[in-house]
Motif scaffolding. Structure first.
Motif, PDB file in Angstrom:
ATOM      1  N   ASN A 186      -1.198  32.359  -3.500  1.00  0.00           N
ATOM      2  CA  ASN A 186      -2.644  32.422  -3.260  1.00  0.00           C
ATOM      3  C   ASN A 186      -2.995  33.651  -2.416  1.00  0.00           C
ATOM      4  OD1 ASN A 186      -4.642  31.522  -0.805  1.00  0.00           O
ATOM      5  ND2 ASN A 186      -5.486  31.001  -2.816  1.00  0.00           N
ATOM      6  N   THR A 214      -6.360  31.308  -7.547  1.00  0.00           N
ATOM      7  CA  THR A 214      -7.130  30.114  -7.186  1.00  0.00           C
ATOM      8  C   THR A 214      -6.278  28.899  -7.559  1.00  0.00           C
ATOM      9  OG1 THR A 214      -9.160  31.310  -7.666  1.00  0.00           O
ATOM     10  CG2 THR A 214      -9.318  28.895  -7.601  1.00  0.00           C
ATOM     11  N   ARG A 235     -13.476  31.242  -6.078  1.00  0.00           N
ATOM     12  CA  ARG A 235     -12.377  32.151  -6.418  1.00  0.00           C
ATOM     13  C   ARG A 235     -11.505  32.396  -5.177  1.00  0.00           C
ATOM     14  NH1 ARG A 235     -11.777  35.818 -10.408  1.00  0.00           N
ATOM     15  NH2 ARG A 235     -13.897  35.529 -11.150  1.00  0.00           N
ATOM     16  N   ILE A 275      -6.064  31.005 -12.406  1.00  0.00           N
ATOM     17  CA  ILE A 275      -6.107  29.648 -11.835  1.00  0.00           C
ATOM     18  C   ILE A 275      -4.749  28.979 -12.055  1.00  0.00           C
ATOM     19  CG2 ILE A 275      -7.208  27.354 -12.065  1.00  0.00           C
ATOM     20  CD1 ILE A 275      -9.621  28.910 -13.369  1.00  0.00           C
ATOM     21  N   SER A 294      -9.686  30.296  -3.582  1.00  0.00           N
ATOM     22  CA  SER A 294      -9.517  29.169  -2.656  1.00  0.00           C
ATOM     23  C   SER A 294      -8.404  28.225  -3.134  1.00  0.00           C
ATOM     24  CB  SER A 294     -10.833  28.391  -2.530  1.00  0.00           C
ATOM     25  OG  SER A 294     -11.127  27.757  -3.744  1.00  0.00           O
TER      26      SER A 294
END
Ligand SMILES: Nc1ncnc2c1ncn2[C@@H]1O[C@H](COP(=O)(O)OP(=O)(O)OP(=O)(O)O)[C@@H](O)[C@H]1O
Length: 258
Positions: A189, A195, A32, A163, A34
């Motif tokens: 981000n 993510t 999560r 995401i 990244s």
């Protein structure tokens, strides 16, 4: 903690006389918050693999967990809701040409129960976020490639996804515009905790932005690790080749706070 966990994913495409394995026994964990890069040449299976995350491509075998939920067990209705939390952007932007920038960004909110006022406030906020407030009433043909990708990013964020999947999103852009789009993705981000999964054949994009990287060849992941490690100690010949190809591109590394 892993937000996405793929375990032993196989994807076979049925084609006479046999079947083509596009993805073969891939397991992957993505944390999560990244930025995770997947690199490979055309046909390596990158798009097919990431399309299993929201089941746009159902795996022939294997488990797909997002936020600890097994996606392959969901009902169509449950899947529809989960998919809203996974935004996607593409190389060719996929905007609706007959709609304005504002209408394109509104599109994913069509079935939302929010009021018109709330929807328009959301679009305004997204336009600000991607720096396109002045272009709200323009049509896609009136925009540059970089601006079109900003519209696509705003549209992908309309339902506040956890995401964002970026499938070759900078491949049609010049280096300067690529740098600007990568800066925007980094900003999203860092500020939203989004993510991000980046598919590319350009290792310089990974070097600039990603925390972790996986290199794919013939449907398999042949090397994976932190970007720093993989760049310093590439194990596979193909990885070395991608690193060599990336040299000489004027894409700067972005500042990232884990
Ligand atoms: N719908 C499909 N039917 C049959 N074969 C397919 C289908 N989609 C992809 N393939 C095949 O699966 C393999 C992997 O394709 P995929 O698009 O995932 O690769 P990729 O690494 O994303 O490449 P590109 O960057 O060119 O899209 C290729 O051999 C491709 O021809």
């Amino acid at each position: 903690m892993s937000l996405i966990e793929l375990s032993h994913i196989n994807v076979d495409f049925k084609q006479a006389p046999g079947s083509v394995p596009a993805v073969f026994d891939v397991s992957l964990k993505i944390n999560r918050g990244s930025i995770f890069g997947i690199v490979g040449y055309s046909g390596a299976g990158k798009s097919t693999l990431v399309r299993t995350i929201n089941l746009l491509q159902r795996p022939t075998e294997g488990s797909v967990k997002v936020n600890d939920v097994e996606m392959t067990n969901l009902s169509p209705q449950e899947l529809r809701l989960k998919r809203q939390k996974i935004g996607m952007i593409f190389q060719h932007f996929n905007l609706l040409d007959e709609m304005t920038v504002q209408q394109n960004i509104l599109q994913p909110l069509k079935h939302s129960t929010q009021s018109q006022t709330q929807k328009h406030a959301k679009v305004q906020q997204l336009l600000d976020l991607v720096g396109l407030t002045a272009q709200a009433q323009n049509y896609p043909h009136q925009l540059s490639g970089g601006q079109k990708q900003r519209v696509a990013i705003a549209r992908a964020l309309a339902n506040d996804p956890d995401i964002l999947i970026s499938d070759e999103a900078t491949s049609a852009l010049d280096p300067k515009t690529t740098q600007q789009i990568l800066e925007l993705l980094n900003h999203l981000n860092q500020t939203l905790g989004l993510t991000i999964l980046i598919i590319t054949h350009e290792m310089q994009v990974i070097e600039a932005l990603a925390d972790q990287v996986a290199i794919m060849e013939k449907g398999q992941i042949i090397e994976t690790g932190s970007v720093a490690n993989v760049f310093q100690h590439p194990k596979q010949k193909l990885t070395q080749e991608f690193i060599t190809l990336a040299q000489g591109f004027s894409i700067s590394k972005l500042q990232r706070t884990p």
